[in-house]
Design a protein around this motif. Structure first.
Motif, PDB file in Angstrom:
ATOM      1  N   ARG A  30     -25.615  12.359 -17.304  1.00  0.00           N
ATOM      2  CA  ARG A  30     -25.408  10.966 -17.707  1.00  0.00           C
ATOM      3  C   ARG A  30     -25.432  10.121 -16.442  1.00  0.00           C
ATOM      4  O   ARG A  30     -24.699  10.424 -15.492  1.00  0.00           O
ATOM      5  CB  ARG A  30     -24.058  10.781 -18.410  1.00  0.00           C
ATOM      6  CG  ARG A  30     -23.899  11.583 -19.695  1.00  0.00           C
ATOM      7  CD  ARG A  30     -22.444  11.579 -20.141  1.00  0.00           C
ATOM      8  NE  ARG A  30     -22.215  12.451 -21.275  1.00  0.00           N
ATOM      9  CZ  ARG A  30     -22.130  12.038 -22.544  1.00  0.00           C
ATOM     10  NH1 ARG A  30     -22.272  10.755 -22.821  1.00  0.00           N
ATOM     11  NH2 ARG A  30     -21.919  12.882 -23.519  1.00  0.00           N
ATOM     12  N   ARG A  66     -25.062   6.157 -15.040  1.00  0.00           N
ATOM     13  CA  ARG A  66     -24.605   4.820 -15.396  1.00  0.00           C
ATOM     14  C   ARG A  66     -24.813   3.865 -14.226  1.00  0.00           C
ATOM     15  O   ARG A  66     -24.574   4.220 -13.065  1.00  0.00           O
ATOM     16  CB  ARG A  66     -23.124   4.851 -15.792  1.00  0.00           C
ATOM     17  CG  ARG A  66     -22.548   3.485 -16.180  1.00  0.00           C
ATOM     18  CD  ARG A  66     -21.091   3.588 -16.601  1.00  0.00           C
ATOM     19  NE  ARG A  66     -20.950   4.300 -17.849  1.00  0.00           N
ATOM     20  CZ  ARG A  66     -21.048   3.722 -19.053  1.00  0.00           C
ATOM     21  NH1 ARG A  66     -21.293   2.428 -19.157  1.00  0.00           N
ATOM     22  NH2 ARG A  66     -20.904   4.427 -20.151  1.00  0.00           N
ATOM     23  N   GLU A 119     -25.976   3.231 -19.754  1.00  0.00           N
ATOM     24  CA  GLU A 119     -25.965   4.655 -19.402  1.00  0.00           C
ATOM     25  C   GLU A 119     -27.168   5.344 -20.024  1.00  0.00           C
ATOM     26  O   GLU A 119     -27.551   5.066 -21.160  1.00  0.00           O
ATOM     27  CB  GLU A 119     -24.669   5.311 -19.894  1.00  0.00           C
ATOM     28  CG  GLU A 119     -24.540   6.774 -19.519  1.00  0.00           C
ATOM     29  CD  GLU A 119     -23.238   7.389 -20.016  1.00  0.00           C
ATOM     30  OE1 GLU A 119     -22.282   7.462 -19.230  1.00  0.00           O
ATOM     31  OE2 GLU A 119     -23.184   7.778 -21.203  1.00  0.00           O
ATOM     32  N   LYS A 133     -28.803   9.295 -20.835  1.00  0.00           N
ATOM     33  CA  LYS A 133     -28.402  10.698 -21.000  1.00  0.00           C
ATOM     34  C   LYS A 133     -29.640  11.566 -21.147  1.00  0.00           C
ATOM     35  O   LYS A 133     -30.577  11.221 -21.885  1.00  0.00           O
ATOM     36  CB  LYS A 133     -27.507  10.842 -22.239  1.00  0.00           C
ATOM     37  CG  LYS A 133     -27.038  12.267 -22.513  1.00  0.00           C
ATOM     38  CD  LYS A 133     -26.186  12.317 -23.771  1.00  0.00           C
ATOM     39  CE  LYS A 133     -25.774  13.741 -24.107  1.00  0.00           C
ATOM     40  NZ  LYS A 133     -25.002  13.803 -25.372  1.00  0.00           N
TER      41      LYS A 133
END
Length: 307
Positions: free
Chosen positions: A149, A151, A286, A288
C-alpha cells in the motif's frame, strides 16, 4: 506458545542485519530482511528453496541484495531520474506499529507488516512524502503473499507519480527447460531494443538467450513451468497490470559482481509490475497492489490454468 508453534521470529541475519522468519504449520517458511523490505527465502514443506539468491549476494548496505524479491519503488528500470529500480530496495524498513486491518484469511498467523516512510535523505532526490506499507504472509498451504500500500502524505497539496514492481527471482533447475504461459499474443516492450513495442508470437515463452521484456495488460494469473523439477509456479496479481520477464544470460551474468557466472541457468525473474502507465496519487490517496505465488506439481497446475 511452544517453540515449534512460533509463526513469526525476529532475529539477526547475515552481517547482523535484522530479519523476520515466517513459518507455517506444514513447515513452509519465508525470510524477510528489514533492509529493503526484501524476501530472501521461501521454502516449501520439504524444505526446498523456491527463490533464487545469488551465492555472491552482498548483504552490505547500500548495495542491494541480489535475489529474492526486491521492491522496486518509485521507479522501475531506468525510467526516471532516480537510481535503477528506485530506492526502496536499499532502505531500512521498520515493523509497522499500526498496520491496516488484515484482509487475508483470518486463520493466517505467519505474516509481518513493514513500513517505509520518506526521509530527509529521500526528499533530496525525490521531493515527496509517502508511506509505503508491505505485508509478507505465508498462506496455510505455503503460498507466498505480498501486499503493498502506497500513500501520498504530501502536505503541499502536490500529487506524485510512481512505478512499482516485485522483482521476483524464481529458482529453476535449468532455464532452458522452463516455459512461461499466460503472456502469449500480448504486446511487450523490449528493453534490449530501446523499449520498442512488439507482439508476442510464441505459444509459450521459452529461453535460449538474454531476455528483458515488459508484457502489457497481462492477465491476473501467469504460470512458470519448470519441466526438470515437474513444478509450476503460479503467480497471481492484482493492481499490477504489467509483467516483466528477465534473465541476463551468460555475458551480462559475468559482468555482474554480485552474480555467479553460471547462475543465470538457475533463475528467472517474473515480476508483477506497473511500468507502462505510472500511478498518480493525490495527497491522502492510497494505491494497493498484490502478488501471490504458489508452487505446485506441474501435472496438477496445467489442468487448472485459465484458457
Amino acid at each position: 506458545m511452544s517453540s515449534d508453534k512460533v509463526h513469526v521470529e525476529h532475529c539477526k541475519g547475515v552481517n547482523g542485519l535484522d530479519k523476520v522468519i515466517l513459518r507455517e504449520s506444514r513447515h513452509c517458511s519465508a525470510e524477510v530482511y528489514l533492509y529493503g523490505g526484501q524476501v530472501t527465502s521461501w521454502k516449501n514443506a520439504l524444505g526446498e528453496e523456491l527463490l533464487f539468491l545469488s551465492s555472491k549476494a552482498t548483504f552490505r548496505p547500500p548495495r542491494t541484495i541480489r535475489g529474492g524479491i526486491p521492491i522496486c519503488f518509485p521507479q522501475v528500470g531506468n525510467i526516471g531520474s532516480l537510481e535503477r529500480h528506485g530506492f526502496a530496495r536499499n532502505r531500512i524498513w521498520s515493523v509497522d506499529p499500526d498496520p491496516p486491518p488484515c484482509s487475508s484469511n483470518i486463520s493466517q498467523k505467519a505474516f509481518v507488516d513493514l513500513i517505509l516512510r520518506s526521509s530527509e535523505e529521500d526528499m533530496k532526490i525525490w521531493p515527496h512524502r509517502y508511506e509505503c506499507r508491505l505485508q509478507v504472509a505465508l498462506g496455510p498451504t505455503g503460498d507466498l503473499m505480498l501486499t503493498s500500500r502506497i500513500r501520498n502524505t504530501n502536505t503541499d497539496g502536490k500529487p506524485f507519480t510512481f512505478r512499482f514492481a516485485y522483482q521476483t527471482y524464481l529458482f529453476v533447475t535449468d532455464i532452458s527447460e522452463v516455459r512461461v504461459e499466460g503472456l502469449e499474443t500480448l504486446d511487450y516492450l523490449d528493453n534490449l531494443m530501446n523499449r520498442e513495442r512488439f507482439t508476442e508470437q510464441e505459444d509459450a515463452i521459452t529461453f535460449e538467450s538474454e531476455v528483458d521484456k515488459v508484457y502489457l495488460s497481462t492477465p491476473t494469473k501467469i504460470a512458470i513451468l519448470d519441466h526438470d523439477r515437474n513444478r509450476t509456479f503460479e503467480l497471481r496479481k492484482d493492481g499490477l497490470p504489467d509483467a516483466v520477464v528477465w534473465n541476463p544470460w551468460d555475458k551480462k551474468a559475468k559482468a555482474m559482481a554480485d552474480f555467479g557466472d553460471d547462475e543465470y541457468t538457475k533463475m528467472l525473474c517474473v515480476e508483477a509490475a506497473c511500468v507502462e502507465e505510472p500511478i498518480t496519487l493525490k495527497p491522502g490517496e492510497e494505491w494497493k497492489g498484490r502478488q501471490e505465488i504458489s508452487a505446485v506439481p506441474s501435472s496438477y497446475c496445467s489442468e487448472q490454468l485459465d484458457p
